[in-house]
Design a protein around this motif. Sequence first.
Motif, PDB file in Angstrom:
ATOM      1  N   ILE A 119      22.549  13.157  28.821  1.00  0.00           N
ATOM      2  CA  ILE A 119      23.307  13.643  27.668  1.00  0.00           C
ATOM      3  C   ILE A 119      24.737  13.122  27.626  1.00  0.00           C
ATOM      4  O   ILE A 119      25.298  12.900  26.559  1.00  0.00           O
ATOM      5  N   ASN A 120      25.356  12.880  28.770  1.00  0.00           N
ATOM      6  CA  ASN A 120      26.728  12.379  28.782  1.00  0.00           C
ATOM      7  C   ASN A 120      26.806  10.859  28.882  1.00  0.00           C
ATOM      8  O   ASN A 120      27.863  10.300  29.166  1.00  0.00           O
ATOM      9  N   GLN A 121      25.645  10.204  28.679  1.00  0.00           N
ATOM     10  CA  GLN A 121      25.556   8.742  28.694  1.00  0.00           C
ATOM     11  C   GLN A 121      26.150   8.154  29.979  1.00  0.00           C
ATOM     12  O   GLN A 121      27.058   7.319  29.944  1.00  0.00           O
ATOM     13  N   PRO A 122      25.639   8.591  31.132  1.00  0.00           N
ATOM     14  CA  PRO A 122      26.181   8.117  32.406  1.00  0.00           C
ATOM     15  C   PRO A 122      25.832   6.660  32.673  1.00  0.00           C
ATOM     16  O   PRO A 122      24.845   6.138  32.153  1.00  0.00           O
ATOM     17  N   SER A 123      26.638   6.022  33.497  1.00  0.00           N
ATOM     18  CA  SER A 123      26.358   4.645  33.910  1.00  0.00           C
ATOM     19  C   SER A 123      25.262   4.606  34.968  1.00  0.00           C
ATOM     20  O   SER A 123      24.470   3.667  35.032  1.00  0.00           O
ATOM     21  N   VAL A 124      25.252   5.639  35.818  1.00  0.00           N
ATOM     22  CA  VAL A 124      24.372   5.659  36.990  1.00  0.00           C
ATOM     23  C   VAL A 124      23.496   6.913  36.956  1.00  0.00           C
ATOM     24  O   VAL A 124      23.998   8.023  36.783  1.00  0.00           O
ATOM     25  N   ILE A 125      22.185   6.722  37.127  1.00  0.00           N
ATOM     26  CA  ILE A 125      21.248   7.838  37.223  1.00  0.00           C
ATOM     27  C   ILE A 125      20.749   7.894  38.663  1.00  0.00           C
ATOM     28  O   ILE A 125      20.296   6.883  39.216  1.00  0.00           O
ATOM     29  N   LEU A 126      20.837   9.072  39.278  1.00  0.00           N
ATOM     30  CA  LEU A 126      20.381   9.266  40.649  1.00  0.00           C
ATOM     31  C   LEU A 126      19.219  10.253  40.637  1.00  0.00           C
ATOM     32  O   LEU A 126      19.379  11.388  40.197  1.00  0.00           O
ATOM     33  N   ALA A 127      18.067   9.798  41.094  1.00  0.00           N
ATOM     34  CA  ALA A 127      16.858  10.627  41.048  1.00  0.00           C
ATOM     35  C   ALA A 127      16.360  10.877  42.471  1.00  0.00           C
ATOM     36  O   ALA A 127      16.031   9.927  43.194  1.00  0.00           O
ATOM     37  N   ASP A 128      16.303  12.142  42.867  1.00  0.00           N
ATOM     38  CA  ASP A 128      15.877  12.522  44.214  1.00  0.00           C
ATOM     39  C   ASP A 128      14.462  13.083  44.165  1.00  0.00           C
ATOM     40  O   ASP A 128      14.249  14.217  43.738  1.00  0.00           O
ATOM     41  N   GLU A 129      13.487  12.269  44.556  1.00  0.00           N
ATOM     42  CA  GLU A 129      12.067  12.660  44.555  1.00  0.00           C
ATOM     43  C   GLU A 129      11.651  13.258  43.206  1.00  0.00           C
ATOM     44  O   GLU A 129      11.099  14.369  43.154  1.00  0.00           O
TER      45      GLU A 129
END
Length: 226
Positions: free
Chosen positions: A160-170
């Motif tokens: 929603i905040n249009q981030p540069s980096v997405i971090l996905a934990d499992e």
Amino acid sequence: METLLSFDKVYKDYPSGPSIIHALKETNFEAKKGELIAIVGPSGSGKSTLLSLAGALLTPTGGTISINGKSVGNLSSKEQTALRLEEIGFIFQAAHLVPYLHVKDQISFIGKMAGKSAAELEKDTASLLSQLGISDRANFYPKDLSGGQKQRVAIARALINQPSVILADEPTASLDTERSREVVELIRNEVVKTSRTAIMVTHDERMLDLVDHVYRMEDGILTQES
């Protein structure tokens, strides 16, 4: 391609009585626009430490972490909080949805924290729900959603905040194979379409054909496999 996340000689140590635990040994790492990267390895190998460092949730013992050109170590605590809201989207193993909030409010709440206007949030939330195929669930509570739908909400919240980096934990740990591929494909499509980068920690090696690079973590050492 532009680098959105970089580790330069980053390491993380923890004191343990008279000895020191080297949770992450000296690491150089880059994630560029449009890349989905998987990090695999056994429990306790340092994957979560690396992800927490990348998300500015932990401070490295040494080295430099940069997110979208900003050196995290040079920021105050308040500036790091703002950076997490604006530049980083988190997707966790459990969706961590708020039980008493409708789907649309789960997403807009994060935007409000970043100071977005109500009109902007309404438009962006509706767009994400449509994009992720859950517009018809906008006014549902988490208890009325399937596991896959909950993870779609979590993805929308992360974006929603249009981030540069997405971090996905499992992100697929609680899903069957079909839903797991669906979730990883959604993350991949968002990364490619919007020129973000995503780092996914996973034990699920069935999903590795969907990523651009695979890294393995063993005893705090990160090595690239593909």
